[in-house]
Write a protein that holds these residues in place. Sequence first.
Motif, PDB file in Angstrom:
ATOM      1  N   GLU A   1       0.808  -1.219   0.000  1.00 29.86           N
ATOM      2  CA  GLU A   1       0.000   0.000   0.000  1.00 29.86           C
ATOM      3  C   GLU A   1       0.843   1.272   0.000  1.00 29.86           C
ATOM      4  N   ASP A   2       2.154   1.148   0.125  1.00 28.23           N
ATOM      5  CA  ASP A   2       3.036   2.304  -0.008  1.00 28.23           C
ATOM      6  C   ASP A   2       3.339   2.616  -1.476  1.00 28.23           C
ATOM      7  N   THR A   3       2.897   1.738  -2.367  1.00 30.11           N
ATOM      8  CA  THR A   3       3.122   1.964  -3.789  1.00 30.11           C
ATOM      9  C   THR A   3       2.463   3.259  -4.236  1.00 30.11           C
ATOM     10  N   ALA A   4       3.255   4.140  -4.816  1.00 26.58           N
ATOM     11  CA  ALA A   4       2.754   5.451  -5.226  1.00 26.58           C
ATOM     12  C   ALA A   4       3.883   6.217  -5.905  1.00 26.58           C
ATOM     13  N   THR A   5       3.520   7.336  -6.494  1.00 24.73           N
ATOM     14  CA  THR A   5       4.523   8.300  -6.911  1.00 24.73           C
ATOM     15  C   THR A   5       4.737   9.258  -5.754  1.00 24.73           C
ATOM     16  N   TYR A   6       5.991   9.450  -5.377  1.00 21.18           N
ATOM     17  CA  TYR A   6       6.329  10.279  -4.233  1.00 21.18           C
ATOM     18  C   TYR A   6       6.836  11.639  -4.729  1.00 21.18           C
ATOM     19  N   TYR A   7       6.231  12.673  -4.192  1.00 18.73           N
ATOM     20  CA  TYR A   7       6.559  14.042  -4.585  1.00 18.73           C
ATOM     21  C   TYR A   7       7.099  14.825  -3.398  1.00 18.73           C
ATOM     22  N   CYS A   8       7.975  15.742  -3.723  1.00 15.47           N
ATOM     23  CA  CYS A   8       8.547  16.641  -2.725  1.00 15.47           C
ATOM     24  C   CYS A   8       8.078  18.056  -3.029  1.00 15.47           C
ATOM     25  N   PHE A   9       7.700  18.774  -1.977  1.00 13.11           N
ATOM     26  CA  PHE A   9       7.355  20.186  -2.116  1.00 13.11           C
ATOM     27  C   PHE A   9       8.239  20.968  -1.152  1.00 13.11           C
ATOM     28  N   ALA A  10       8.989  21.918  -1.683  1.00 16.52           N
ATOM     29  CA  ALA A  10       9.934  22.682  -0.874  1.00 16.52           C
ATOM     30  C   ALA A  10       9.555  24.155  -0.865  1.00 16.52           C
ATOM     31  N   GLU A  11       9.648  24.751   0.312  1.00 14.70           N
ATOM     32  CA  GLU A  11       9.385  26.181   0.480  1.00 14.70           C
ATOM     33  C   GLU A  11      10.607  26.840   1.092  1.00 14.70           C
ATOM     34  N   GLY A  12      10.846  28.067   0.683  1.00 12.22           N
ATOM     35  CA  GLY A  12      11.959  28.777   1.281  1.00 12.22           C
ATOM     36  C   GLY A  12      12.199  30.107   0.619  1.00 12.22           C
ATOM     37  N   TYR A  13      13.452  30.530   0.632  1.00  7.16           N
ATOM     38  CA  TYR A  13      13.843  31.804   0.052  1.00  7.16           C
ATOM     39  C   TYR A  13      15.060  31.601  -0.846  1.00  7.16           C
ATOM     40  N   TYR A  14      15.114  32.403  -1.895  1.00 10.40           N
ATOM     41  CA  TYR A  14      16.261  32.387  -2.786  1.00 10.40           C
ATOM     42  C   TYR A  14      16.642  33.818  -3.122  1.00 10.40           C
ATOM     43  N   THR A  15      17.818  33.977  -3.686  1.00 10.78           N
ATOM     44  CA  THR A  15      18.273  35.288  -4.122  1.00 10.78           C
ATOM     45  C   THR A  15      18.206  35.369  -5.641  1.00 10.78           C
ATOM     46  N   ASP A  16      17.908  36.578  -6.083  1.00 10.76           N
ATOM     47  CA  ASP A  16      17.752  36.826  -7.512  1.00 10.76           C
ATOM     48  C   ASP A  16      18.561  38.071  -7.838  1.00 10.76           C
ATOM     49  N   SER A  17      19.521  37.936  -8.734  1.00 12.57           N
ATOM     50  CA  SER A  17      20.391  39.067  -9.050  1.00 12.57           C
ATOM     51  C   SER A  17      19.630  40.235  -9.654  1.00 12.57           C
ATOM     52  N   ASN A  18      18.436  39.954 -10.186  1.00 14.25           N
ATOM     53  CA  ASN A  18      17.633  41.018 -10.799  1.00 14.25           C
ATOM     54  C   ASN A  18      16.704  41.693  -9.811  1.00 14.25           C
ATOM     55  N   ASN A  19      16.609  41.157  -8.610  1.00 16.16           N
ATOM     56  CA  ASN A  19      15.710  41.724  -7.608  1.00 16.16           C
ATOM     57  C   ASN A  19      16.407  41.789  -6.261  1.00 16.16           C
ATOM     58  N   PRO A  20      16.301  42.926  -5.581  1.00 17.70           N
ATOM     59  CA  PRO A  20      16.945  43.036  -4.266  1.00 17.70           C
ATOM     60  C   PRO A  20      16.195  42.212  -3.234  1.00 17.70           C
ATOM     61  N   GLY A  21      16.924  41.831  -2.213  1.00 18.43           N
ATOM     62  CA  GLY A  21      16.289  41.115  -1.122  1.00 18.43           C
ATOM     63  C   GLY A  21      16.078  39.648  -1.435  1.00 18.43           C
ATOM     64  N   LEU A  22      15.376  38.996  -0.521  1.00 18.08           N
ATOM     65  CA  LEU A  22      15.096  37.574  -0.656  1.00 18.08           C
ATOM     66  C   LEU A  22      13.741  37.362  -1.341  1.00 18.08           C
TER      67      LEU A  22
END
Length: 125
Positions: free
Chosen positions: A88-109
């Motif tokens: 019953e563990d048979t399935a497609t397993y997905y990951c969802f990640a939340e956080g912050y990144y930096t963007d050279s085109n935008n100041p801040g996080l």
Amino acid sequence: QVQVVESGGGLVQAGGSLELSCKASGSIFRLNLVRWYRQATGKSRVMIVSITDGGTTNYVDAVKGRFTISSDNAKNTVYLQMSNLKPEDTATYYCFAEGYYTDSNNPGLQSFGSWGRGTQVTVSS
């Protein structure tokens, strides 16, 4: 700017083990929360476990005691050790990640929330 990739799925016999990985890449500043979901054929996607950047974990009853989530913050990678697997563990397993990144085109996080494409886990009886 942020990609999430799952790996480690495969075919295993009941009672066996697998370790899944969820790696986030890009200009990541911090992962705040990572959740693992799974979706069996014909069923809805459901969350099974989560981990915060502080290491707080939360498991659903169906996997408690059999699955263990851990993280390597330096590698922006979360692992899901699955033991005593059942059909019953048979399935497609997905990951969802939340956080912050930096963007050279935008100041801040900049905040993000990204899904991976999933990895298939099949447990034979």
